[in-house]
Design a protein around this motif. Sequence first.
Motif, PDB file in Angstrom:
ATOM      1  N   ALA A 241      33.436  71.445  56.025  1.00  0.00           N
ATOM      2  CA  ALA A 241      33.731  70.958  54.682  1.00  0.00           C
ATOM      3  C   ALA A 241      34.188  72.137  53.847  1.00  0.00           C
ATOM      4  N   THR A 242      35.281  71.963  53.114  1.00  0.00           N
ATOM      5  CA  THR A 242      35.809  73.012  52.251  1.00  0.00           C
ATOM      6  C   THR A 242      35.582  72.609  50.802  1.00  0.00           C
ATOM      7  N   THR A 243      34.978  73.509  50.021  1.00  0.00           N
ATOM      8  CA  THR A 243      34.687  73.199  48.629  1.00  0.00           C
ATOM      9  C   THR A 243      35.858  73.607  47.738  1.00  0.00           C
ATOM     10  N   THR A 244      35.779  73.203  46.468  1.00  0.00           N
ATOM     11  CA  THR A 244      36.879  73.458  45.537  1.00  0.00           C
ATOM     12  C   THR A 244      37.098  74.949  45.282  1.00  0.00           C
ATOM     13  N   ASP A 245      36.110  75.776  45.571  1.00  0.00           N
ATOM     14  CA  ASP A 245      36.293  77.220  45.398  1.00  0.00           C
ATOM     15  C   ASP A 245      36.838  77.883  46.660  1.00  0.00           C
ATOM     16  N   GLY A 246      37.166  77.080  47.657  1.00  0.00           N
ATOM     17  CA  GLY A 246      37.765  77.611  48.882  1.00  0.00           C
ATOM     18  C   GLY A 246      36.779  77.969  49.973  1.00  0.00           C
ATOM     19  N   ALA A 247      35.482  77.872  49.694  1.00  0.00           N
ATOM     20  CA  ALA A 247      34.488  78.214  50.711  1.00  0.00           C
ATOM     21  C   ALA A 247      34.466  77.154  51.811  1.00  0.00           C
ATOM     22  N   VAL A 248      34.295  77.609  53.045  1.00  0.00           N
ATOM     23  CA  VAL A 248      34.250  76.717  54.194  1.00  0.00           C
ATOM     24  C   VAL A 248      32.820  76.664  54.723  1.00  0.00           C
ATOM     25  N   HIS A 249      32.294  75.439  54.888  1.00  0.00           N
ATOM     26  CA  HIS A 249      30.921  75.235  55.346  1.00  0.00           C
ATOM     27  C   HIS A 249      30.931  74.480  56.678  1.00  0.00           C
ATOM     28  N   PRO A 250      30.468  75.111  57.737  1.00  0.00           N
ATOM     29  CA  PRO A 250      30.396  74.396  59.025  1.00  0.00           C
ATOM     30  C   PRO A 250      29.461  73.196  58.906  1.00  0.00           C
ATOM     31  N   ALA A 251      29.827  72.102  59.547  1.00  0.00           N
ATOM     32  CA  ALA A 251      28.997  70.900  59.458  1.00  0.00           C
ATOM     33  C   ALA A 251      29.260  69.993  60.649  1.00  0.00           C
ATOM     34  N   ASP A 252      28.188  69.605  61.313  1.00  0.00           N
ATOM     35  CA  ASP A 252      28.307  68.596  62.368  1.00  0.00           C
ATOM     36  C   ASP A 252      28.438  67.209  61.761  1.00  0.00           C
ATOM     37  N   LEU A 253      27.990  67.075  60.510  1.00  0.00           N
ATOM     38  CA  LEU A 253      28.027  65.784  59.814  1.00  0.00           C
ATOM     39  C   LEU A 253      28.146  66.044  58.322  1.00  0.00           C
ATOM     40  N   VAL A 254      28.987  65.257  57.658  1.00  0.00           N
ATOM     41  CA  VAL A 254      29.095  65.322  56.200  1.00  0.00           C
ATOM     42  C   VAL A 254      28.717  63.950  55.639  1.00  0.00           C
ATOM     43  N   LEU A 255      27.697  63.934  54.816  1.00  0.00           N
ATOM     44  CA  LEU A 255      27.224  62.707  54.179  1.00  0.00           C
ATOM     45  C   LEU A 255      27.671  62.697  52.733  1.00  0.00           C
ATOM     46  N   TYR A 256      28.373  61.653  52.329  1.00  0.00           N
ATOM     47  CA  TYR A 256      28.741  61.471  50.932  1.00  0.00           C
ATOM     48  C   TYR A 256      27.753  60.504  50.290  1.00  0.00           C
ATOM     49  N   ALA A 257      27.058  60.985  49.265  1.00  0.00           N
ATOM     50  CA  ALA A 257      26.088  60.165  48.536  1.00  0.00           C
ATOM     51  C   ALA A 257      26.242  60.442  47.057  1.00  0.00           C
ATOM     52  N   THR A 258      27.438  60.157  46.544  1.00  0.00           N
ATOM     53  CA  THR A 258      27.754  60.463  45.148  1.00  0.00           C
ATOM     54  C   THR A 258      27.682  59.230  44.257  1.00  0.00           C
ATOM     55  N   GLY A 259      27.033  58.199  44.739  1.00  0.00           N
ATOM     56  CA  GLY A 259      26.872  57.001  43.927  1.00  0.00           C
ATOM     57  C   GLY A 259      27.241  55.745  44.682  1.00  0.00           C
ATOM     58  N   ARG A 260      26.993  54.609  44.050  1.00  0.00           N
ATOM     59  CA  ARG A 260      27.285  53.310  44.634  1.00  0.00           C
ATOM     60  C   ARG A 260      28.089  52.493  43.623  1.00  0.00           C
ATOM     61  N   VAL A 261      28.852  51.543  44.121  1.00  0.00           N
ATOM     62  CA  VAL A 261      29.648  50.686  43.249  1.00  0.00           C
ATOM     63  C   VAL A 261      29.276  49.235  43.510  1.00  0.00           C
ATOM     64  N   PRO A 262      29.343  48.384  42.472  1.00  0.00           N
ATOM     65  CA  PRO A 262      29.005  46.963  42.648  1.00  0.00           C
ATOM     66  C   PRO A 262      29.975  46.271  43.608  1.00  0.00           C
ATOM     67  N   ASN A 263      29.447  45.357  44.399  1.00  0.00           N
ATOM     68  CA  ASN A 263      30.242  44.597  45.365  1.00  0.00           C
ATOM     69  C   ASN A 263      30.877  43.384  44.690  1.00  0.00           C
ATOM     70  N   THR A 264      31.930  43.621  43.934  1.00  0.00           N
ATOM     71  CA  THR A 264      32.603  42.508  43.259  1.00  0.00           C
ATOM     72  C   THR A 264      34.030  42.302  43.751  1.00  0.00           C
TER      73      THR A 264
END
Length: 449
Positions: free
Chosen positions: A240-263
């Motif tokens: 995963a590469t962040t907005t500052d250019g840093a690279v983070h090794p990851a076997d898995l990336v989980l996105y948990a930045t919120g949920r949206v209504p199912n409409t």
Amino acid sequence: MSFDYDLFVIGGGSGGVRAARIAASEGGARVALAEESRMGGTCVIRGCVPKKILVNASAFPALMQDAAAYGWQVQTGAFDWDRFQALLTAELDRLEAAYRGTLKNAGVTVHDQRATVIDPHRVRLADGTEVTARHILIATGGRPFVPDIPGAEYAVTSNEMFHLPALPGKVVIMGGGFIACEFACILAGFGVQVTLMCRAGQILRGFDDEARTHVAQGMVARGVTILTGTEVASLQPGQATTTDGAVHPADLVLYATGRVPNTAGLGLESLGVQIGPKGQILVDQYSQTAVPSIFAVGDVTDRINLTPVAIREGHAFADTVFGAKPWTADHDLVASAVFTQPELGTVGLTEEAARALGPCEVYTANFRPMKTLFAGRQDRTLMKLIVATATRKVLGCHIVGPEAGEMIQLAAVAIKMGATKEDFDRTVAVHPTAAEELVTMRKPTRVHA
């Protein structure tokens, strides 16, 4: 006009199932329910219940270390992820069957397929069948999402976390809310190397500042790396590469930045149902939309997105419309818990919110709990009460430490009843417990004029 049903519920989660059951069994209504996925919804199948089981499973390594510190001869082996997955699947199957049994016993007709609304009294099932109903209840909940960034297809959401083929070695989690923090602690407990990234300056936005800082410190002490003011810019396989250019090794990336209504795709807007900026269905205090025959409960309304709240909203709807017992769900002073390590329980106002409203006093206790103190750990528990200076009412309670969720449930009863600080003081302590600190804090730590 005659209808096929008195009530048609779209969504088989906690709120929809409660509404259907009460309307049928106690209100005598002819009820049908459509669910396109598994019965039980987010909480039972891919949320609260399996999450708490994962929390329990991930806590055993530390418990075994504590047992050794207490003198037990402990031999530990590797964690059998496959066996655990099989046991978890069996438990979720049992719960889903229980939900289906509840609906069957109440006389509810179940359609295992998607349903959409085509007019104020008509729904269309995925197989093309159309049915009519005097009332329609939308209880489709919410869903996680991954933002549109390069490589978004390499990320997973909380839905997939319960079905991983194996535990990863390194994980990057994007998000600072309770779902992100809980999974960070779960994975760290299993021995996974976890890096948690959040855009804000601290995790758990919206919670009491002192309490969430305490949680963050405890997570770091347990091996979670927390990077604040950080955001993922792009994903590639294994990194995963962040907005500052840093690279983070990851076997898995989980996105948990919120949920949206199912409409999306339900056909509501064309009927005049008002949809808010987040995609939520706008309802009044009785969960009624701008279309009188259409109601909505639970996370799809984005009021308080908690399972017990959805259940109350569903129950109130059924009693009001079919039971001649009108009442509304009370959204004030709703307690909640975040099952991180350390655990957080909270009810009422944060110190920041109370201070903005007027003069208040803050009482705190910060101590090492007996159980882990004896085992040589440096864990610390935080107890916090916010009190209105003028009325002496306890406006908020925040607990960080073992069994905080259990304690906050009981504290919430007193606070909901309007207990004052003197009511707490008059209560004799149960010793030796952590909870006794709630009734033994005599002098305020801070006073806000």
